[in-house]
Design a protein around this motif. Structure first.
Motif, short mmCIF file in Angstrom:
data_model
loop_
_atom_site.label_atom_id
_atom_site.label_comp_id
_atom_site.label_asym_id
_atom_site.label_seq_id
_atom_site.Cartn_x
_atom_site.Cartn_y
_atom_site.Cartn_z
N GLU A 194 14.45 31.80 30.68
CA GLU A 194 14.90 30.50 31.20
C GLU A 194 15.34 30.57 32.66
O GLU A 194 15.78 29.57 33.21
CB GLU A 194 16.05 29.97 30.35
N VAL A 195 15.21 31.72 33.31
CA VAL A 195 15.60 31.84 34.72
C VAL A 195 14.68 30.98 35.58
O VAL A 195 13.49 30.85 35.31
CB VAL A 195 15.55 33.32 35.17
N ALA A 196 15.24 30.39 36.64
CA ALA A 196 14.48 29.48 37.49
C ALA A 196 13.36 30.19 38.23
O ALA A 196 13.42 31.39 38.50
CB ALA A 196 15.41 28.80 38.49
N PHE A 197 12.33 29.42 38.59
CA PHE A 197 11.21 29.90 39.38
C PHE A 197 11.22 29.25 40.75
O PHE A 197 11.69 28.12 40.92
CB PHE A 197 9.89 29.52 38.69
N ASN A 198 10.69 29.98 41.74
CA ASN A 198 10.25 29.38 42.99
C ASN A 198 8.75 29.13 42.83
O ASN A 198 7.99 30.07 42.63
CB ASN A 198 10.50 30.31 44.17
N LEU A 199 8.35 27.88 42.88
CA LEU A 199 6.96 27.51 42.64
C LEU A 199 6.35 26.97 43.93
O LEU A 199 6.72 25.89 44.40
CB LEU A 199 6.89 26.46 41.54
N ALA A 200 5.43 27.73 44.53
CA ALA A 200 4.75 27.30 45.75
C ALA A 200 3.37 26.78 45.42
O ALA A 200 2.60 27.45 44.72
CB ALA A 200 4.66 28.46 46.74
N LEU A 201 3.03 25.58 45.89
CA LEU A 201 1.73 24.98 45.68
C LEU A 201 0.92 25.10 46.97
O LEU A 201 1.39 24.68 48.03
CB LEU A 201 1.85 23.51 45.30
N LEU A 202 -0.26 25.67 46.88
CA LEU A 202 -1.17 25.75 48.03
C LEU A 202 -2.37 24.87 47.76
O LEU A 202 -3.15 25.12 46.83
CB LEU A 202 -1.62 27.19 48.28
N LEU A 203 -2.55 23.82 48.57
CA LEU A 203 -3.66 22.89 48.42
C LEU A 203 -4.76 23.26 49.40
O LEU A 203 -4.51 23.33 50.62
CB LEU A 203 -3.20 21.46 48.67
N ASP A 204 -5.94 23.47 48.89
CA ASP A 204 -7.10 23.78 49.74
C ASP A 204 -7.72 22.46 50.19
O ASP A 204 -8.51 21.85 49.48
CB ASP A 204 -8.10 24.62 48.95
N LEU A 205 -7.34 22.00 51.41
CA LEU A 205 -7.83 20.73 51.94
C LEU A 205 -8.94 20.96 52.96
O LEU A 205 -9.04 20.26 53.97
CB LEU A 205 -6.68 19.94 52.57
#
Length: 337
Positions: A110-121
């Motif tokens: 249940e520990v928090a995540f750092n979630l990075a989204l990389l969009l290929d534009l």
């Protein structure tokens, strides 16, 4: 007037891109990022001290020998793909090069995540632009309250920070809406390295995930010059404290599509994650739910290797669960440096 007519669209692109991107980095930086990472791991192990387990319980999959301890991110699911909670150290068996190890620590899922989204534009995904924005919005919406999210983009030939790590969902959603319809070349592998380096590299004591929404078509697949080749990125992934989840948008490119997917699968597997594929916006909805469930089924497992001779060689890692019916996913090994 003809000159003015030609230069105005260029100026408009510059103004638009500077307005919605807080930070802009050149993909040419990626090679130096990767080489610095690999050279740091090449330091002799005797130059470092062993750290207490309390200081390392969340070092994640950064298999660096300075700590003389291996940290694994382990995804645990049942046969239906649902997260399995409540596992303790005694529920796991760990093997390194076939030799059983003693788990020293298992962190809660249940520990928090750092979630990075990389969009290929880039230009190759222009037809998927609305789908990609929808994907970013949905991932922001389904993240847990304790998770922080960043939004990055590969657009107009550059790596761009749309929104740094933040827990303010309203601000993140607003940032996604400001993304203009740009395109350009596709230094995808370089952008993945920069996405890790931008914020996650400075957080090795936290749980990190990088979601790459792309068709996987890096410029190098077409024989074009590229700032970072795939083999070098793949070599560096075992040293990055991050799970890489490609959301693969099938380009149906008959020349390079199959290889693009294989490479994305390779990055996911090397990080201990998996690829999530879709051909349409409708097929993406199950991918969102699958990823959310995936992140809720992750444990941090740490052990001190019985072989303390860190000679730089590859060590194969296998993790088993003693509870029947539990399926585990974990990176396949690490370089003992």
């Amino acid at each position: 007037m003809r000159f003015a007519g030609r230069i105005f669209p260029v100026l408009l692109v510059i103004i638009c891109t500077s307005a919605w991107a807080a930070v802009v980095r050149s993909p040419s930086e990626a090679a130096a990022v990767v080489e610095a990472l690999l050279s740091e791991r090449n330091k002799p192990s005797g130059a470092h001290k062993t750290a207490p387990i309390g200081e390392l319980q969340s070092e994640l999959p950064r298999f660096a020998v300075e700590v003389r301890m291996v940290n694994l991110l382990v995804s645990a699911t049942d046969g239906a793909g649902h997260p399995v909670k409540g596992l303790v150290a005694g529920a796991f068996r760990v093997f390194e090069n076939g030799v059983e190890q003693d788990p020293a620590f298992v962190a809660s899922e249940e520990v928090a995540f750092n979630l990075a989204l990389l969009l290929d534009l880039s230009g190759s995904t222009l037809r998927d632009r609305n789908t990609m924005k929808l994907a970013a919005r949905r991932l922001i919406e389904i993240a847990r309250p304790q998770d922080k999210i960043a939004v990055y983009a590969l657009a107009a030939d550059q790596f761009r920070v749309i929104a740094p790590l933040d827990s303010d969902r309203t601000r993140l959603l607003r940032a996604v809406e400001t993304i203009p319809d740009l395109e350009g070349s596709t230094p995808l592998y370089a952008s993945i390295a920069l996405a890790w380096d931008q914020e996650l590299a400075a957080r090795p004591s936290e749980r990190n995930a990088l979601v790459v929404i792309s068709d996987g078509l890096d410029d190098s697949l077409e024989g074009k010059p590229t700032p970072l080749v795939f083999a070098r990125l793949l070599r560096a992934v075992p040293y990055m404290p991050v799970l890489i989840y490609p959301i693969y948008l099938d380009s149906q490119n008959i020349f390079y599509g199959a290889r693009a997917r294989r490479n994305m699968e390779g990055l996911a597997r090397a990080s201990g994650a998996r690829i999530l594929a879709a051909r349409s916006a409708e097929e993406l909805e199950p991918a969102y739910a699958a990823l959310a469930e995936e992140l809720r089924s992750v444990y941090t497992l740490a052990y001190y290797p019985k072989n303390q001779n860190f000679d730089g060689g590859w060590r194969r890692v296998e993790v088993r669960c003693l509870r029947p019916g539990v399926r585990l996913r974990v990176r396949q090994g690490y370089y003992a440096r």
